[in-house]
Design a protein around this motif. Sequence first.
Motif, PDB file in Angstrom:
ATOM      1  N   LEU A 129       7.021   2.807 -11.314  1.00 13.82           N
ATOM      2  CA  LEU A 129       6.005   2.810 -10.270  1.00 13.82           C
ATOM      3  C   LEU A 129       5.831   1.399  -9.722  1.00 13.82           C
ATOM      4  O   LEU A 129       5.540   0.462 -10.474  1.00 13.82           O
ATOM      5  N   SER A 130       5.999   1.252  -8.409  1.00 11.12           N
ATOM      6  CA  SER A 130       5.768  -0.054  -7.783  1.00 11.12           C
ATOM      7  C   SER A 130       4.306  -0.229  -7.424  1.00 11.12           C
ATOM      8  O   SER A 130       3.702  -1.262  -7.720  1.00 11.12           O
ATOM      9  N   ASP A 131       3.712   0.764  -6.758  1.00 13.75           N
ATOM     10  CA  ASP A 131       2.301   0.706  -6.413  1.00 13.75           C
ATOM     11  C   ASP A 131       1.863   2.010  -5.763  1.00 13.75           C
ATOM     12  O   ASP A 131       2.660   2.956  -5.628  1.00 13.75           O
ATOM     13  N   TYR A 132       0.591   2.056  -5.372  1.00 18.60           N
ATOM     14  CA  TYR A 132       0.021   3.178  -4.650  1.00 18.60           C
ATOM     15  C   TYR A 132      -0.525   2.675  -3.312  1.00 18.60           C
ATOM     16  O   TYR A 132      -0.880   1.504  -3.173  1.00 18.60           O
ATOM     17  N   ILE A 133      -0.627   3.586  -2.354  1.00 18.88           N
ATOM     18  CA  ILE A 133      -1.404   3.339  -1.143  1.00 18.88           C
ATOM     19  C   ILE A 133      -2.366   4.504  -0.953  1.00 18.88           C
ATOM     20  O   ILE A 133      -1.964   5.671  -1.049  1.00 18.88           O
ATOM     21  N   ASP A 134      -3.638   4.193  -0.712  1.00 21.66           N
ATOM     22  CA  ASP A 134      -4.621   5.194  -0.314  1.00 21.66           C
ATOM     23  C   ASP A 134      -4.840   5.052   1.182  1.00 21.66           C
ATOM     24  O   ASP A 134      -5.074   3.948   1.686  1.00 21.66           O
ATOM     25  N   GLU A 135      -4.753   6.164   1.896  1.00 25.59           N
ATOM     26  CA  GLU A 135      -4.881   6.142   3.353  1.00 25.59           C
ATOM     27  C   GLU A 135      -5.582   7.407   3.810  1.00 25.59           C
ATOM     28  O   GLU A 135      -5.419   8.473   3.212  1.00 25.59           O
ATOM     29  N   THR A 136      -6.377   7.293   4.864  1.00 23.89           N
ATOM     30  CA  THR A 136      -6.995   8.463   5.488  1.00 23.89           C
ATOM     31  C   THR A 136      -6.436   8.616   6.892  1.00 23.89           C
ATOM     32  O   THR A 136      -6.515   7.684   7.700  1.00 23.89           O
ATOM     33  N   ILE A 137      -5.831   9.778   7.165  1.00 29.08           N
ATOM     34  CA  ILE A 137      -5.245  10.057   8.474  1.00 29.08           C
ATOM     35  C   ILE A 137      -5.831  11.361   8.983  1.00 29.08           C
ATOM     36  O   ILE A 137      -5.699  12.407   8.344  1.00 29.08           O
ATOM     37  N   ASN A 138      -6.486  11.286  10.135  1.00 34.67           N
ATOM     38  CA  ASN A 138      -7.095  12.470  10.750  1.00 34.67           C
ATOM     39  C   ASN A 138      -8.002  13.228   9.779  1.00 34.67           C
ATOM     40  O   ASN A 138      -8.014  14.456   9.731  1.00 34.67           O
ATOM     41  N   GLY A 139      -8.736  12.463   8.974  1.00 32.55           N
ATOM     42  CA  GLY A 139      -9.679  13.064   8.044  1.00 32.55           C
ATOM     43  C   GLY A 139      -9.091  13.470   6.709  1.00 32.55           C
ATOM     44  O   GLY A 139      -9.836  13.801   5.782  1.00 32.55           O
ATOM     45  N   ALA A 140      -7.773  13.473   6.575  1.00 36.94           N
ATOM     46  CA  ALA A 140      -7.118  13.842   5.312  1.00 36.94           C
ATOM     47  C   ALA A 140      -6.891  12.592   4.466  1.00 36.94           C
ATOM     48  O   ALA A 140      -6.359  11.593   4.949  1.00 36.94           O
ATOM     49  N   LYS A 141      -7.309  12.655   3.209  1.00 37.31           N
ATOM     50  CA  LYS A 141      -7.124  11.530   2.302  1.00 37.31           C
ATOM     51  C   LYS A 141      -5.775  11.648   1.601  1.00 37.31           C
ATOM     52  O   LYS A 141      -5.519  12.633   0.913  1.00 37.31           O
ATOM     53  N   LEU A 142      -4.932  10.657   1.795  1.00 34.65           N
ATOM     54  CA  LEU A 142      -3.592  10.665   1.217  1.00 34.65           C
ATOM     55  C   LEU A 142      -3.486   9.644   0.103  1.00 34.65           C
ATOM     56  O   LEU A 142      -4.096   8.562   0.172  1.00 34.65           O
ATOM     57  N   LYS A 143      -2.701   9.998  -0.924  1.00 34.35           N
ATOM     58  CA  LYS A 143      -2.299   9.019  -1.929  1.00 34.35           C
ATOM     59  C   LYS A 143      -0.786   9.001  -1.950  1.00 34.35           C
ATOM     60  O   LYS A 143      -0.146  10.049  -2.056  1.00 34.35           O
ATOM     61  N   ILE A 144      -0.219   7.820  -1.832  1.00 33.36           N
ATOM     62  CA  ILE A 144       1.236   7.672  -1.772  1.00 33.36           C
ATOM     63  C   ILE A 144       1.697   6.872  -2.979  1.00 33.36           C
ATOM     64  O   ILE A 144       1.159   5.793  -3.268  1.00 33.36           O
ATOM     65  N   ARG A 145       2.672   7.422  -3.706  1.00 32.69           N
ATOM     66  CA  ARG A 145       3.264   6.761  -4.857  1.00 32.69           C
ATOM     67  C   ARG A 145       4.606   6.182  -4.447  1.00 32.69           C
ATOM     68  O   ARG A 145       5.408   6.882  -3.819  1.00 32.69           O
ATOM     69  N   PHE A 146       4.887   4.950  -4.849  1.00 29.43           N
ATOM     70  CA  PHE A 146       6.132   4.277  -4.487  1.00 29.43           C
ATOM     71  C   PHE A 146       6.934   4.013  -5.762  1.00 29.43           C
ATOM     72  O   PHE A 146       6.463   3.313  -6.666  1.00 29.43           O
ATOM     73  N   LEU A 147       8.136   4.596  -5.822  1.00 33.44           N
ATOM     74  CA  LEU A 147       8.961   4.545  -7.028  1.00 33.44           C
ATOM     75  C   LEU A 147      10.235   3.760  -6.769  1.00 33.44           C
ATOM     76  O   LEU A 147      10.901   3.952  -5.750  1.00 33.44           O
ATOM     77  N   ARG A 148      10.595   2.892  -7.701  1.00 32.73           N
ATOM     78  CA  ARG A 148      11.814   2.105  -7.557  1.00 32.73           C
ATOM     79  C   ARG A 148      12.783   2.410  -8.685  1.00 32.73           C
ATOM     80  O   ARG A 148      12.367   2.784  -9.796  1.00 32.73           O
ATOM     81  N   VAL A 149      14.069   2.252  -8.417  1.00 33.40           N
ATOM     82  CA  VAL A 149      15.107   2.420  -9.431  1.00 33.40           C
ATOM     83  C   VAL A 149      15.983   1.176  -9.534  1.00 33.40           C
ATOM     84  O   VAL A 149      16.938   1.135 -10.312  1.00 33.40           O
ATOM     85  N   ASN A 150      15.659   0.162  -8.740  1.00 30.37           N
ATOM     86  CA  ASN A 150      16.375  -1.112  -8.743  1.00 30.37           C
ATOM     87  C   ASN A 150      15.470  -2.158  -8.095  1.00 30.37           C
ATOM     88  O   ASN A 150      14.255  -1.968  -8.041  1.00 30.37           O
ATOM     89  N   GLU A 151      16.045  -3.220  -7.577  1.00 33.07           N
ATOM     90  CA  GLU A 151      15.236  -4.313  -7.025  1.00 33.07           C
ATOM     91  C   GLU A 151      14.497  -3.953  -5.738  1.00 33.07           C
ATOM     92  O   GLU A 151      13.531  -4.624  -5.363  1.00 33.07           O
ATOM     93  N   ARG A 152      14.955  -2.918  -5.005  1.00 33.21           N
ATOM     94  CA  ARG A 152      14.252  -2.513  -3.797  1.00 33.21           C
ATOM     95  C   ARG A 152      12.856  -2.017  -4.162  1.00 33.21           C
ATOM     96  O   ARG A 152      12.704  -1.276  -5.136  1.00 33.21           O
TER      97      ARG A 152
END
Length: 335
Positions: A173-196
């Motif tokens: 896990l690299s990090d999370y982002i919490d965002e609200t778009i058009n009233g919908a609350k989103l949680k985004i998980r960012f996964l890495r398998v190398n240096e990217r």
Amino acid sequence: MTVSDTVFGSVHLGYIVIETDKFTDWHRFGRDAIGLHADRFSSQAMRFRLDEHECRFLLQRGPAEDVTALGWEINDHESFDRVVARVRDRGVPVTEGTDEEAALRGVERLVRFPGPKNIDQEIFTRPRIATEPLVISSAGFVTGASGLGHVAVTSTQPHKLRGYYDTVFDARLSDYIDETINGAKLKIRFLRVNERHHSIAVAAVRGLPVDPIRTRIQHLNIQVTELDDMTGAYQRVKQLGFAMALGVGQHTNDRELSFYALTPSGFEWEVGWNPIVIDETTWEPTTHRGISIWGHTPEGQTIIDKLAQFKHAALSLRHREQTVPALSDPGIADD
């Protein structure tokens, strides 16, 4: 798991397979707008290159208008065998790729197995190097140890997607982002398998088991070497009449400058520049508020587009998202 058992760092997104009946539009989009090298094989197959690999994007004739497979390059045969053993030991079928399939993808030692959201996962050990000169509309693209780029998916079961890529590729896990778009609350998980910073991003609507995106992926990303290459591609997309999803902006977590164009198949294509590279000795996951520091303003989205997303979200309640249970037990805390 010991350090010697992990395949983290030995895995790189190698190619993406797209099924489409819009070859003419895709040729214009990939070659003329984004600036990739195009190779037409037949009426049934077309490929795009962006470096010395024979194939980075394989387009095959069919009605899906979607990504159907992700191809992962594995550095060595030992790591390749370890991934195959993990999948087979959990009772998940592994299929050997044919010589023709491997040739189309420009790879050696190809196998595939089921993945989340009905996206096949394919692994290979060695890409074939092209003999024809590379013809692209930029100084170049960043691949190598970072892999091709990344893909983002929307999911009603994000913990299972994270569990899948942790089980198969030792994703971190690299990090999370919490965002609200058009009233919908989103949680985004960012996964890495190398240096990217991430090879897979997983977005979910918090508190609601809905998926507003028709396609199996929401977007894919490639990275250019020069800022002028990113702005040049943006201008070409606009000049050639392709739809723009998000204008130029900068992300909060990986700091990448980018824009998002709408592909002929309906998912988005991000062209980015200068994201951070992860330092494994110091990196700690955190949560960011909002996707962008600045920019990434929606362009050209209509009320009809919004209604289509709402309709798809409603329909998604009727269909359980495809997962691979045997490979999807998180085994890790997931917020």
